[in-house]
Design a protein around this motif. Structure first.
Motif, PDB file in Angstrom:
ATOM      1  N   GLY A 167      22.067  56.188 -13.099  1.00 15.61           N
ATOM      2  CA  GLY A 167      21.958  54.819 -12.597  1.00 15.61           C
ATOM      3  C   GLY A 167      22.344  53.798 -13.650  1.00 15.61           C
ATOM      4  N   GLU A 168      22.883  52.669 -13.213  1.00  9.14           N
ATOM      5  CA  GLU A 168      23.144  51.540 -14.116  1.00  9.14           C
ATOM      6  C   GLU A 168      21.801  50.937 -14.545  1.00  9.14           C
ATOM      7  N   PRO A 169      21.783  50.237 -15.690  1.00  7.60           N
ATOM      8  CA  PRO A 169      20.506  49.638 -16.122  1.00  7.60           C
ATOM      9  C   PRO A 169      20.159  48.416 -15.277  1.00  7.60           C
ATOM     10  N   ASP A 170      19.892  48.633 -14.003  1.00  5.71           N
ATOM     11  CA  ASP A 170      19.676  47.538 -13.046  1.00  5.71           C
ATOM     12  C   ASP A 170      18.207  47.316 -12.707  1.00  5.71           C
ATOM     13  N   LEU A 171      17.330  48.190 -13.198  1.00  6.82           N
ATOM     14  CA  LEU A 171      15.918  48.098 -12.800  1.00  6.82           C
ATOM     15  C   LEU A 171      15.155  47.271 -13.828  1.00  6.82           C
ATOM     16  N   ARG A 172      14.188  46.481 -13.341  1.00  2.42           N
ATOM     17  CA  ARG A 172      13.534  45.517 -14.223  1.00  2.42           C
ATOM     18  C   ARG A 172      12.021  45.712 -14.389  1.00  2.42           C
ATOM     19  N   SER A 173      11.473  46.706 -13.742  1.00  4.25           N
ATOM     20  CA  SER A 173      10.042  46.969 -13.923  1.00  4.25           C
ATOM     21  C   SER A 173       9.754  48.423 -13.600  1.00  4.25           C
ATOM     22  N   ALA A 174       8.602  48.874 -14.049  1.00  2.00           N
ATOM     23  CA  ALA A 174       8.188  50.252 -13.767  1.00  2.00           C
ATOM     24  C   ALA A 174       8.062  50.456 -12.253  1.00  2.00           C
ATOM     25  N   ALA A 175       7.536  49.450 -11.563  1.00  2.00           N
ATOM     26  CA  ALA A 175       7.366  49.577 -10.115  1.00  2.00           C
ATOM     27  C   ALA A 175       8.723  49.709  -9.427  1.00  2.00           C
ATOM     28  N   GLU A 176       9.703  48.960  -9.940  1.00  2.00           N
ATOM     29  CA  GLU A 176      11.034  49.026  -9.345  1.00  2.00           C
ATOM     30  C   GLU A 176      11.661  50.403  -9.583  1.00  2.00           C
ATOM     31  N   ALA A 177      11.468  50.927 -10.799  1.00  2.00           N
ATOM     32  CA  ALA A 177      11.991  52.263 -11.107  1.00  2.00           C
ATOM     33  C   ALA A 177      11.339  53.312 -10.210  1.00  2.00           C
TER      34      ALA A 177
END
Ligand code: ADP
Ligand code: MG
Length: 488
Positions: A167-177
């Protein structure tokens, strides 16, 4: 969240986390990536091998066509660009679970690139970009015996086909990941290319984590978290790493690029090694394998055989069936569940889709927790019939709950039970009136209290009357009749 996590996060609210996942997923093929050796999970150690898997001299790999087909499925489903000619490469490293001294993977010519993953976080639809999806073979498994100088090697898993979804580094929080990873798991199961079982290791995620001052566009130095082997720990491990990095930076240090291992038992991570560079692996095209050629025709066939995807189905459940977004999300959690629900909606009883949805969620999912839906004695058309009976006023909600339990026991249709046992709801006003009068006469104190203004006594009389009628009285009618009698 640990105490340090909370304090660091509140002391430095001006940092943003950046996360990119590398997800390995075992494909559910009958044979291995490059040979005919079987892939049964849980077989006796070293029973699922052959000369190719063991890396014996002269053994030659042959590509598993089914594995390519499975990878194409997720490639198309994520709207990736499929490479017409992709290539396998040798990635070298030395470890007892890798008999050849190299892993066959894909390097600069992967099968799929530039895809997109759709997922939902807190009811909001989101997207994250994929760098690539490539094919490779798994390694074996080492078991280190505590307190002994011996390690055991099991090569059953060696050579099992994997896709790596980068994945691209597009996630911004643990919950999003976490939401992203759950969506990937849902997708591979939906496409029937993997069982997506994290506990058994068929889905494995490495999390790359960095932080940067909010507003900065350049990426910070990342660390890679390995060994997150349970869904429960994904968010915890990332949360912990974000807090650790914020602590390092706010106390004047610098994050070093390294690979860290998550220790679930202690709820912390430790440094494994400084990150290797690509050139450490001495990649080169595998001379034993021809390029994989995917014709436009093959892609077209995979595309047309694709099922409706979770995100589309979610939207359709909301727009065409009028379900709340949360219901649609739950019902599309598994393809088999979505199919079951839709079969109930389509059944001849024509039950209300929203009522069906709430019965599926509150009753059905509770009873099929540990068994496959297909084995449930209650079939979709039976639930539809039950819901339609309530809607038509034939049975009360209370009787319906009992019926549900009995249908589960006997597998009988609700109508059959209702007819045989006379469970039809009584809507005959004279019968209800007679029962209500008898209750009022038997409870003069309560009746007087109601008349003196104690409104809540009505509920008591409704309950008593319905009980006296064996639970079969229409509650609305009981309510109306009691009011009339008590107030006269
Ligand atoms: P490497 O060369 O170390 O393997 P890549 O650029 O190939 O790094 O990226 C590997 C993974 O790390 C990808 O999932 C990517 O999204 C993620 N990633 C890359 N840079 C960062 C960063 N600064 N912070 C968080 N994740 C990152
Ligand atoms: Mg990389």
């Amino acid at each position: 969240m640990s105490a340090t996590t909370t304090s660091a996060a509140t002391a430095a609210p001006d940092f943003e986390a950046v996360i990119g996942l590398e997800v390995h997923c075992q494909l559910r093929t009958a044979s291995k990536m490059f040979s005919a050796a079987p892939t049964h999970f849980g077989a006796a150690p070293n029973s699922q091998t052959d000369p190719v898997v063991l890396g014996l001299p002269g053994a030659l790999p042959v590509v598993n066509r089914q594995a390519i087909e499975f990878a194409l499925r997720i490639g198309v489903a994520t709207r990736s660009k499929i490479r017409a000619r992709s290539r396998f490469a040798r990635k070298h490293y030395f470890y007892p679970d890798l008999p050849k001294g190299y892993q066959i993977s894909q390097y600069d010519e992967p099968l799929c690139e530039h895809g997109l993953v759709q997922f939902v976080l807190d009811g909001q639809p989101r997207e994250a970009r994929l760098t690539r999806i490539h094919l490779e073979e798994d390694a074996g498994k080492n078991t280190h015996l505590p307190g002994r100088a011996t390690s055991l090697v099991d090569l059953n898993r060696a050579g099992v086909p994997l896709i790596e979804i980068v994945g691209e580094p597009d996630l911004r929080s643990a919950a999003e990941a976490g939401a992203y990873l759950r969506a990937l798991r849902q997708l591979v199961r939906w496409l029937e290319i993997s069982d997506g079982n994290m506990e058994e290791g068929s889905l494995r995620a490495d999390a790359n984590v960095s932080i940067r001052p909010r507003g900065q566009s350049a990426l910070g130095t990342k660390t890679e978290l390995k060994n997150i082997n349970s869904f429960k720990f994904v968010e915890k491990a990332i949360e912990h790493e974000i807090a650790r990095q914020i602590d390092v930076v706010t106390s004047g240090g610098r994050v070093v690029q390294e690979t860290r291992s998550w220790d679930a038992e202690r709820g912390t991570s430790f440094s494994m090694r400084s990150k290797e560079q690509a050139h450490d692996y001495r990649y080169f095209p595998d001379p034993d394998l021809p390029p994989v050629v995917v014709s436009p025709d093959w892609i077209a066939r995979v595309t047309s055989a694709l099922p409706e995807l979770p995100a589309q189905r979610r939207t359709r459940f909301v727009e065409a069936l009028g379900l709340p977004a949360h219901d649609a999300e739950v019902l599309t959690g598994e393809r088999a569940l979505a199919d079951w629900y839709e079969a109930a909606v389509a059944a001849p009883s024509k039950a209300d889709p929203r009522k069906l949805s709430s019965w599926v969620q509150s009753e059905l999912l509770r009873v099929v927790k540990d068994t496959p839906l297909a084995e449930c004695p209650i079939k979709p058309d039976m639930l539809a019939e039950l819901v339609a009976l309530i809607d038509a006023g034939t049975i009360s909600g209370k009787i319906a709950k009992d019926l549900f339990a009995r249908m589960l026991q006997s597998g009988e249709r609700p109508k059959v039970i209702v007819d045989r046992e006379g469970l039809t709801q009584v809507s005959d006003t004279s019968a209800i009136e007679a029962a209500a009068r008898a209750i009022i006469e038997a409870k003069p104190k309560e009746a007087a209290a109601y008349k003196a203004g104690k409104q809540q006594m009505l509920g008591f009389f409704v309950g008593q009357t319905i009980k006296a009628m064996g639970g079969k009285a229409n509650p609305q009618l009981v309510n109306d009749i009691l009011k009339k009698l008590l107030e006269s």
